[in-house]
Scaffold this motif. Structure first.
Motif, PDB file in Angstrom:
ATOM      1  N   ASP A  74       5.667  32.986 -36.246  1.00 54.01           N
ATOM      2  CA  ASP A  74       7.079  32.685 -36.428  1.00 54.01           C
ATOM      3  C   ASP A  74       7.489  33.121 -37.830  1.00 54.01           C
ATOM      4  O   ASP A  74       6.630  33.347 -38.702  1.00 54.01           O
ATOM      5  CB  ASP A  74       7.341  31.191 -36.227  1.00 54.01           C
ATOM      6  CG  ASP A  74       8.794  30.901 -35.888  1.00 54.01           C
ATOM      7  OD1 ASP A  74       9.598  31.855 -35.857  1.00 54.01           O
ATOM      8  OD2 ASP A  74       9.122  29.722 -35.668  1.00 54.01           O
ATOM      9  N   TYR A  96      19.654  36.216 -43.394  1.00 50.93           N
ATOM     10  CA  TYR A  96      19.446  35.354 -42.231  1.00 50.93           C
ATOM     11  C   TYR A  96      18.243  34.433 -42.425  1.00 50.93           C
ATOM     12  O   TYR A  96      18.296  33.241 -42.089  1.00 50.93           O
ATOM     13  CB  TYR A  96      19.251  36.190 -40.963  1.00 50.93           C
ATOM     14  CG  TYR A  96      20.440  37.023 -40.572  1.00 50.93           C
ATOM     15  CD1 TYR A  96      21.736  36.529 -40.673  1.00 50.93           C
ATOM     16  CD2 TYR A  96      20.277  38.319 -40.091  1.00 50.93           C
ATOM     17  CE1 TYR A  96      22.833  37.300 -40.312  1.00 50.93           C
ATOM     18  CE2 TYR A  96      21.366  39.097 -39.722  1.00 50.93           C
ATOM     19  CZ  TYR A  96      22.641  38.588 -39.829  1.00 50.93           C
ATOM     20  OH  TYR A  96      23.723  39.351 -39.473  1.00 50.93           O
ATOM     21  N   THR A  97      17.131  34.972 -42.950  1.00 50.11           N
ATOM     22  CA  THR A  97      15.941  34.132 -43.118  1.00 50.11           C
ATOM     23  C   THR A  97      16.155  33.079 -44.203  1.00 50.11           C
ATOM     24  O   THR A  97      15.634  31.964 -44.099  1.00 50.11           O
ATOM     25  CB  THR A  97      14.695  34.974 -43.448  1.00 50.11           C
ATOM     26  OG1 THR A  97      14.893  35.690 -44.671  1.00 50.11           O
ATOM     27  CG2 THR A  97      14.381  35.943 -42.317  1.00 50.11           C
ATOM     28  N   THR A 112      10.610  39.054 -34.902  1.00 48.91           N
ATOM     29  CA  THR A 112      12.010  38.693 -34.666  1.00 48.91           C
ATOM     30  C   THR A 112      12.840  39.952 -34.851  1.00 48.91           C
ATOM     31  O   THR A 112      12.328  41.000 -35.247  1.00 48.91           O
ATOM     32  CB  THR A 112      12.485  37.576 -35.613  1.00 48.91           C
ATOM     33  OG1 THR A 112      13.767  37.093 -35.173  1.00 48.91           O
ATOM     34  CG2 THR A 112      12.586  38.065 -37.044  1.00 48.91           C
ATOM     35  N   LEU A 137      18.465  30.456 -42.313  1.00 48.88           N
ATOM     36  CA  LEU A 137      17.882  29.751 -41.174  1.00 48.88           C
ATOM     37  C   LEU A 137      16.556  29.071 -41.495  1.00 48.88           C
ATOM     38  O   LEU A 137      16.231  28.025 -40.930  1.00 48.88           O
ATOM     39  CB  LEU A 137      17.673  30.728 -40.010  1.00 48.88           C
ATOM     40  CG  LEU A 137      18.946  31.353 -39.431  1.00 48.88           C
ATOM     41  CD1 LEU A 137      18.591  32.507 -38.489  1.00 48.88           C
ATOM     42  CD2 LEU A 137      19.768  30.304 -38.687  1.00 48.88           C
ATOM     43  N   TYR A 138      15.776  29.667 -42.419  1.00 53.09           N
ATOM     44  CA  TYR A 138      14.418  29.172 -42.669  1.00 53.09           C
ATOM     45  C   TYR A 138      14.144  28.848 -44.133  1.00 53.09           C
ATOM     46  O   TYR A 138      13.010  28.490 -44.479  1.00 53.09           O
ATOM     47  CB  TYR A 138      13.390  30.221 -42.203  1.00 53.09           C
ATOM     48  CG  TYR A 138      13.483  30.566 -40.740  1.00 53.09           C
ATOM     49  CD1 TYR A 138      12.930  29.743 -39.766  1.00 53.09           C
ATOM     50  CD2 TYR A 138      14.142  31.729 -40.325  1.00 53.09           C
ATOM     51  CE1 TYR A 138      13.014  30.066 -38.419  1.00 53.09           C
ATOM     52  CE2 TYR A 138      14.225  32.067 -38.978  1.00 53.09           C
ATOM     53  CZ  TYR A 138      13.671  31.226 -38.040  1.00 53.09           C
ATOM     54  OH  TYR A 138      13.757  31.545 -36.701  1.00 53.09           O
ATOM     55  N   LYS A 151      26.372  31.938 -34.200  1.00 52.08           N
ATOM     56  CA  LYS A 151      26.794  31.373 -32.900  1.00 52.08           C
ATOM     57  C   LYS A 151      27.926  32.198 -32.297  1.00 52.08           C
ATOM     58  O   LYS A 151      28.698  31.711 -31.463  1.00 52.08           O
ATOM     59  CB  LYS A 151      27.245  29.907 -33.030  1.00 52.08           C
ATOM     60  CG  LYS A 151      26.301  29.019 -33.827  1.00 52.08           C
ATOM     61  CD  LYS A 151      24.934  28.933 -33.193  1.00 52.08           C
ATOM     62  CE  LYS A 151      24.026  28.005 -34.006  1.00 52.08           C
ATOM     63  NZ  LYS A 151      22.625  28.016 -33.522  1.00 52.08           N
ATOM     64  N   THR A 207      18.786  38.633 -32.762  1.00 50.50           N
ATOM     65  CA  THR A 207      18.400  37.230 -32.568  1.00 50.50           C
ATOM     66  C   THR A 207      18.818  36.380 -33.761  1.00 50.50           C
ATOM     67  O   THR A 207      19.410  35.306 -33.608  1.00 50.50           O
ATOM     68  CB  THR A 207      16.873  37.118 -32.358  1.00 50.50           C
ATOM     69  OG1 THR A 207      16.517  37.827 -31.171  1.00 50.50           O
ATOM     70  CG2 THR A 207      16.439  35.665 -32.235  1.00 50.50           C
ATOM     71  N   LEU A 208      18.535  36.870 -34.974  1.00 47.66           N
ATOM     72  CA  LEU A 208      18.887  36.112 -36.173  1.00 47.66           C
ATOM     73  C   LEU A 208      20.399  36.014 -36.346  1.00 47.66           C
ATOM     74  O   LEU A 208      20.919  34.972 -36.780  1.00 47.66           O
ATOM     75  CB  LEU A 208      18.256  36.760 -37.402  1.00 47.66           C
ATOM     76  CG  LEU A 208      16.715  36.758 -37.436  1.00 47.66           C
ATOM     77  CD1 LEU A 208      16.206  37.484 -38.674  1.00 47.66           C
ATOM     78  CD2 LEU A 208      16.153  35.345 -37.378  1.00 47.66           C
ATOM     79  N   ARG A 222      22.670  35.901 -33.936  1.00 47.31           N
ATOM     80  CA  ARG A 222      23.184  34.912 -32.988  1.00 47.31           C
ATOM     81  C   ARG A 222      22.842  33.486 -33.442  1.00 47.31           C
ATOM     82  O   ARG A 222      23.661  32.576 -33.311  1.00 47.31           O
ATOM     83  CB  ARG A 222      22.621  35.183 -31.588  1.00 47.31           C
ATOM     84  CG  ARG A 222      23.147  36.467 -30.977  1.00 47.31           C
ATOM     85  CD  ARG A 222      22.480  36.766 -29.632  1.00 47.31           C
ATOM     86  NE  ARG A 222      22.880  38.058 -29.136  1.00 47.31           N
ATOM     87  CZ  ARG A 222      23.999  38.302 -28.449  1.00 47.31           C
ATOM     88  NH1 ARG A 222      24.823  37.300 -28.189  1.00 47.31           N
ATOM     89  NH2 ARG A 222      24.284  39.514 -28.030  1.00 47.31           N
ATOM     90  N   GLN A 223      21.634  33.304 -33.960  1.00 47.04           N
ATOM     91  CA  GLN A 223      21.256  31.982 -34.466  1.00 47.04           C
ATOM     92  C   GLN A 223      22.107  31.599 -35.672  1.00 47.04           C
ATOM     93  O   GLN A 223      22.490  30.431 -35.834  1.00 47.04           O
ATOM     94  CB  GLN A 223      19.772  31.979 -34.851  1.00 47.04           C
ATOM     95  CG  GLN A 223      18.819  32.092 -33.678  1.00 47.04           C
ATOM     96  CD  GLN A 223      17.376  32.233 -34.122  1.00 47.04           C
ATOM     97  OE1 GLN A 223      17.089  32.429 -35.310  1.00 47.04           O
ATOM     98  NE2 GLN A 223      16.454  32.139 -33.173  1.00 47.04           N
ATOM     99  N   SER A 224      22.431  32.571 -36.497  1.00 45.40           N
ATOM    100  CA  SER A 224      23.166  32.308 -37.728  1.00 45.40           C
ATOM    101  C   SER A 224      24.646  32.039 -37.489  1.00 45.40           C
ATOM    102  O   SER A 224      25.230  31.140 -38.100  1.00 45.40           O
ATOM    103  CB  SER A 224      23.009  33.500 -38.685  1.00 45.40           C
ATOM    104  OG  SER A 224      23.849  33.377 -39.801  1.00 45.40           O
TER     105      SER A 224
END
Length: 329
Positions: free
Chosen positions: A119, A143-144, A199, A147-148, A210, A203-204, A206-208
């Protein structure tokens, strides 16, 4: 008589076609990245601008800084450029305007198939290969971080490459644990079956955000002066891009030959990259403007390359819309 009439018709049509091709609208100096993956290869190889009456001085450039410098020095009228770097050029005071989009999400983080990295947080402390000055890396880092809480410039051992093939060489030799790469180099690596996707940009995104739809990875830039003097050239470039995307989908063999001629990549790699590319784009719609503004705001809030508060200020969006975007009419 019928044969003579048919021959006359063919001659007339041929002369008309030649005259249309020869129509001299002027000269466009067009520079683009060899591995930019924008379908500009098709425009060049299929002479889609020449068929619209333009003389084109083409320059295909390998390193990203080389393209930025060529535009800044006035050696190109039009370039393809990644979204965040276009924002960087704008906030640094370069006279740039976005007039079209070309490519949706293209960027991935790859790891070896047998890697223990499962991950994104597992990248911490690992050797990550990237081109730090690229928009691809800067967007992924934003993004990272969001999100992380993982900063790809500080929380990993960053190994720098100058071009995407550099990164392919590094991860191929096992000198890095992961790499930030994009089409078509990502496809050449996946084709070996020695690597897998950790990843990807879509994907990132859409997660970031919405948000529906895809981010814009590559776009077309010009100067306000060129836009003011040659709006017809920008309209024709967007129309040529539309035709190139159509060729991509309906005549993939023609598109692939054009891309191979420019990128010098193996045909099977180009075919795979074309199949895996999520979205090719053209024109400049209100939706694409809003998407670009969202990307630049995220890059300012969570990334490290954009420094100006124009991207996040309450009245910033209006200023940016007025100055950074140009819709050819």
């Amino acid at each position: 008589m019928r044969r003579i009439a048919a021959a006359v018709v063919m001659i007339v049509l041929g002369v008309a076609a030649t005259s249309a091709w020869a129509q001299d609208k002027g000269t466009v100096r067009f520079a683009y990245l060899r591995l930019g993956w924008s379908a500009t290869e098709i425009i060049q190889q299929e002479k889609l601008l020449e068929k619209r009456g333009w003389k084109v001085e083409w320059s295909v450039i390998d390193p990203i800084p080389g393209l930025v410098n060529a535009f800044a020095a006035g050696h190109a009228d039009v370039i393809d450029m990644s979204t965040v770097l276009a924002g960087r050029m704008f906030e640094q005071g370069q006279k740039v305007q976005i007039f079209g989009v070309t490519t949706g999400p293209t960027t991935y983080i790859l790891v070896p198939t047998d890697s223990s990295i499962r991950d994104v947080p597992d990248l911490k402390g690992k050797k990550l290969g990237a081109i730090p000055g690229s928009s691809a890396f800067q967007e992924m880092n934003a993004y990272t971080r969001q999100l992380y809480s993982l900063d790809l410039t500080k929380d990993v051992a960053l190994v720098t490459g100058m071009t995407p093939p550099d990164l392919a060489t590094l991860i191929g030799k096992g000198e890095i644990d992961a790499a930030v790469v994009w089409h078509p180099v990502v496809d050449s690596l996946l084709a070996t079956r020695k690597f897998r996707v950790l990843t990807d940009q879509d994907t990132l995104w859409r997660q970031s955000t919405k948000r529906p739809g895809e981010p814009v990875m590559v776009l077309y830039l010009t100067s306000p002066d060129f836009a003011r003097k040659h709006p017809e050239a920008l309209r024709d470039i967007n129309d040529a891009q539309r035709e190139a995307v159509e060729i991509w989908h309906t005549r993939p063999d023609v598109a692939a030959r054009a891309i191979v001629a420019v990128t010098r990549l193996p045909r099977e790699v180009v075919d795979s990259a074309m199949r895996n590319t999520k979205k090719m784009l053209h024109g400049l719609t209100d939706d694409s403007v809003e998407t670009i503004l969202t990307q630049l705001r995220i890059a300012r809030q969570h990334g490290t390359i954009l420094q100006s508060d124009v991207w996040t200020a309450p009245d910033g969006a209006r200023k940016v819309r007025d100055e950074l975007f140009y819709t050819p009419r």
